[in-house]
Design a protein around this motif. Sequence first.
Motif, PDB file in Angstrom:
ATOM      1  N   PHE A 178       0.906  -1.278  -0.132  1.00  0.00           N
ATOM      2  CA  PHE A 178      -0.009  -0.059   0.184  1.00  0.00           C
ATOM      3  C   PHE A 178       0.883   1.374  -0.009  1.00  0.00           C
ATOM      4  N   VAL A 179       0.350   2.300  -0.785  1.00  0.00           N
ATOM      5  CA  VAL A 179       1.131   3.356  -0.613  1.00  0.00           C
ATOM      6  C   VAL A 179       0.111   4.584  -0.377  1.00  0.00           C
ATOM      7  N   ASN A 180       0.467   5.425   0.829  1.00  0.00           N
ATOM      8  CA  ASN A 180      -0.354   6.441   1.312  1.00  0.00           C
ATOM      9  C   ASN A 180      -0.070   7.529   0.567  1.00  0.00           C
ATOM     10  N   GLY A 181      -1.089   8.682   1.215  1.00  0.00           N
ATOM     11  CA  GLY A 181      -0.934  10.012   0.410  1.00  0.00           C
ATOM     12  C   GLY A 181       0.438  10.583   0.451  1.00  0.00           C
ATOM     13  N   TYR A 182       1.436  10.185   1.305  1.00  0.00           N
ATOM     14  CA  TYR A 182       2.637  10.854   1.289  1.00  0.00           C
ATOM     15  C   TYR A 182       3.690  10.024   0.593  1.00  0.00           C
ATOM     16  N   ASP A 183       3.225   9.319  -0.134  1.00  0.00           N
ATOM     17  CA  ASP A 183       4.120   8.441  -1.085  1.00  0.00           C
ATOM     18  C   ASP A 183       4.935   7.515  -0.062  1.00  0.00           C
ATOM     19  N   GLU A 184       4.490   7.051   1.096  1.00  0.00           N
ATOM     20  CA  GLU A 184       5.285   6.304   2.167  1.00  0.00           C
ATOM     21  C   GLU A 184       4.338   4.697   1.768  1.00  0.00           C
ATOM     22  N   ASP A 185       5.489   3.968   1.867  1.00  0.00           N
ATOM     23  CA  ASP A 185       5.285   2.320   1.549  1.00  0.00           C
ATOM     24  C   ASP A 185       4.818   1.730   2.804  1.00  0.00           C
ATOM     25  N   LEU A 186       3.849   0.876   2.582  1.00  0.00           N
ATOM     26  CA  LEU A 186       3.196  -0.061   3.779  1.00  0.00           C
ATOM     27  C   LEU A 186       3.401  -1.609   3.255  1.00  0.00           C
ATOM     28  N   ILE A 187       3.752  -2.412   3.881  1.00  0.00           N
ATOM     29  CA  ILE A 187       3.634  -4.023   3.361  1.00  0.00           C
ATOM     30  C   ILE A 187       3.205  -4.791   4.724  1.00  0.00           C
ATOM     31  N   LEU A 243       1.448   2.783  16.092  1.00  0.00           N
ATOM     32  CA  LEU A 243       2.175   2.869  14.766  1.00  0.00           C
ATOM     33  C   LEU A 243       1.811   4.435  14.078  1.00  0.00           C
ATOM     34  N   GLU A 244       1.036   5.169  14.681  1.00  0.00           N
ATOM     35  CA  GLU A 244       0.386   6.656  14.028  1.00  0.00           C
ATOM     36  C   GLU A 244      -0.299   6.380  12.535  1.00  0.00           C
ATOM     37  N   LEU A 245      -1.057   5.056  12.502  1.00  0.00           N
ATOM     38  CA  LEU A 245      -1.781   4.842  11.082  1.00  0.00           C
ATOM     39  C   LEU A 245      -2.776   5.999  10.868  1.00  0.00           C
ATOM     40  N   SER A 246      -3.058   6.095   9.792  1.00  0.00           N
ATOM     41  CA  SER A 246      -4.245   6.916   9.231  1.00  0.00           C
ATOM     42  C   SER A 246      -5.350   6.254   9.260  1.00  0.00           C
ATOM     43  N   PRO A 247      -6.700   6.760   9.146  1.00  0.00           N
ATOM     44  CA  PRO A 247      -7.665   5.940   9.192  1.00  0.00           C
ATOM     45  C   PRO A 247      -7.854   5.121   7.627  1.00  0.00           C
ATOM     46  N   SER A 248      -7.264   5.883   6.479  1.00  0.00           N
ATOM     47  CA  SER A 248      -7.034   5.020   5.337  1.00  0.00           C
ATOM     48  C   SER A 248      -6.149   3.665   5.433  1.00  0.00           C
ATOM     49  N   GLU A 249      -5.070   3.891   6.167  1.00  0.00           N
ATOM     50  CA  GLU A 249      -4.194   2.994   6.342  1.00  0.00           C
ATOM     51  C   GLU A 249      -4.726   1.907   7.311  1.00  0.00           C
ATOM     52  N   ILE A 250      -5.508   2.112   8.312  1.00  0.00           N
ATOM     53  CA  ILE A 250      -5.977   1.062   8.986  1.00  0.00           C
ATOM     54  C   ILE A 250      -7.145   0.202   8.090  1.00  0.00           C
ATOM     55  N   MET A 251      -7.915   0.745   7.748  1.00  0.00           N
ATOM     56  CA  MET A 251      -8.725   0.181   6.736  1.00  0.00           C
ATOM     57  C   MET A 251      -8.010  -0.751   5.661  1.00  0.00           C
ATOM     58  N   TRP A 252      -7.058  -0.462   5.309  1.00  0.00           N
ATOM     59  CA  TRP A 252      -6.228  -1.234   4.317  1.00  0.00           C
ATOM     60  C   TRP A 252      -5.769  -2.348   5.253  1.00  0.00           C
ATOM     61  N   ALA A 253      -5.287  -2.188   6.167  1.00  0.00           N
ATOM     62  CA  ALA A 253      -4.323  -3.527   6.991  1.00  0.00           C
ATOM     63  C   ALA A 253      -5.585  -4.337   7.477  1.00  0.00           C
ATOM     64  N   THR A 254      -6.831  -3.727   7.973  1.00  0.00           N
ATOM     65  CA  THR A 254      -7.959  -4.571   8.195  1.00  0.00           C
ATOM     66  C   THR A 254      -8.322  -5.392   7.040  1.00  0.00           C
ATOM     67  N   SER A 255      -8.476  -4.808   5.996  1.00  0.00           N
ATOM     68  CA  SER A 255      -8.722  -5.578   4.606  1.00  0.00           C
ATOM     69  C   SER A 255      -7.689  -6.640   4.422  1.00  0.00           C
ATOM     70  N   CYS A 256      -6.479  -6.547   4.688  1.00  0.00           N
ATOM     71  CA  CYS A 256      -5.438  -7.413   4.298  1.00  0.00           C
ATOM     72  C   CYS A 256      -5.820  -8.932   5.167  1.00  0.00           C
ATOM     73  N   PHE A 257      -6.224  -8.279   6.597  1.00  0.00           N
ATOM     74  CA  PHE A 257      -6.377  -9.564   7.436  1.00  0.00           C
ATOM     75  C   PHE A 257      -7.713 -10.583   6.937  1.00  0.00           C
ATOM     76  N   MET A 258      -8.620  -9.687   6.629  1.00  0.00           N
ATOM     77  CA  MET A 258      -9.899 -10.180   6.033  1.00  0.00           C
ATOM     78  C   MET A 258      -9.628 -11.313   4.847  1.00  0.00           C
ATOM     79  N   SER A 259      -8.926 -10.613   3.842  1.00  0.00           N
ATOM     80  CA  SER A 259      -8.874 -11.270   2.544  1.00  0.00           C
ATOM     81  C   SER A 259      -7.805 -12.363   2.678  1.00  0.00           C
TER      82      SER A 259
END
Length: 421
Positions: A178-187, A243-259
Amino acid sequence: MPKISKGRRVGQAAVNALRSLFEEHDHIVQEISGQNDFGEDLYVTFTHNGHLTSDTIKVQVKGGSSRRRGNGYAVRVDQHGDTWANGNIPVYCVVYDPDTRQLHWANGTQQLRRSGPLSPPRFIGVSPNAVLDDTTMESFVAQARRYVGRYRDRQAVLTHLGEMSGVEFDQADHVLHFVNGYDEDLIFWKRPGDRVATLLLSAQDWEPVLVTLESLMRGRIDIPEEIRGGESPDPDLWTAEDLELSPSEIMWATSCFMSTREADEGPGDDAIGLVECAGCPDCTDEEPVEHGRIEADLLHDYLLARILDRIAAEPDLMRRSILAMREDGELGPEIVAELGPLETEPRVVRQVNMLSRATVSTVDDMEPGAFQLAVLYLIHRVYIGGPSLPLGEQVRIVWRIPEPTASEKAVENDQAPAART
């Protein structure tokens, strides 16, 4: 009459030695004419059980004691950086030491890609531990073929993410990006069937952190048990707030667990019976095992303190540990890959050789590479326990040179010369 330089003789001897070694093991070698030398000397196509494979590497061969640098060997990158890093065939660098008559290797493409285009190295570092001979040929070919195969199909994506984060992903792992709005990468990284995942964030220098779905959402919402899968809160794991995750990052991580949970469970099938529990804590009423977790700064400070204690008590510890590492024929390829660039940086090697309480007080007094190399030289493995344990029990160090026993220390003290009065 024209005189043949010694350097040319040594260089050709290196090429001949390497070509002969590969051909003795039935691999196909094509030597590149000196008129067409653009940074590679050989093409090597591997065989398997007598059959030709599609796995090919290019090799730059260098010879001579002048290649020594620091505690290892070095091959100049010069103008070859772009082609070695971005070509469709990986380039390996091999150094021939005429004094020891040994060949040593490094994956030049891998080193350049890990460094990135913003800070390309001037040299490809080659570790003395990376010996290429009859006894290591099988393991060399296996790792080279794995590396070539990393750039095919889905593995190409895993390779890109792994080189970006410094992690080796398995083909079967769940890896999402995932790439957030600041061009930071999350794996997001989770092994099949595990309830605990690892998050790797570029904003945190790729330090791995352990999370579960419940830990991420702790304090935000109550997750229904059918979604949590019976998980109970685990205070040792990281939260979204930590981890100071944003709402969009939390939503992405949650969907990763579900999928990934759906992928692990597979399609529903009434014909498939329930799997009998193998004895999890929920069924046995046992206390759940704590997950190992410790802040990186705290761990590094503790390791340095233990290293300095041992060096103070055993001044020749570094020398003996390096010798033990050189004799270790089972070093993993990832460790050998780390050693190359570190051992060929004189400034880093100098700090390691001078390491003592007189030169270093904290980790901040050392270059990161020097601390990393000292740990690789001295420590075989580090085990991390749960955070409720005292620090001395939470962190268990397996040294390359085991600590002397109490009886051994007593003998040493008895043999020590008495102080003059």
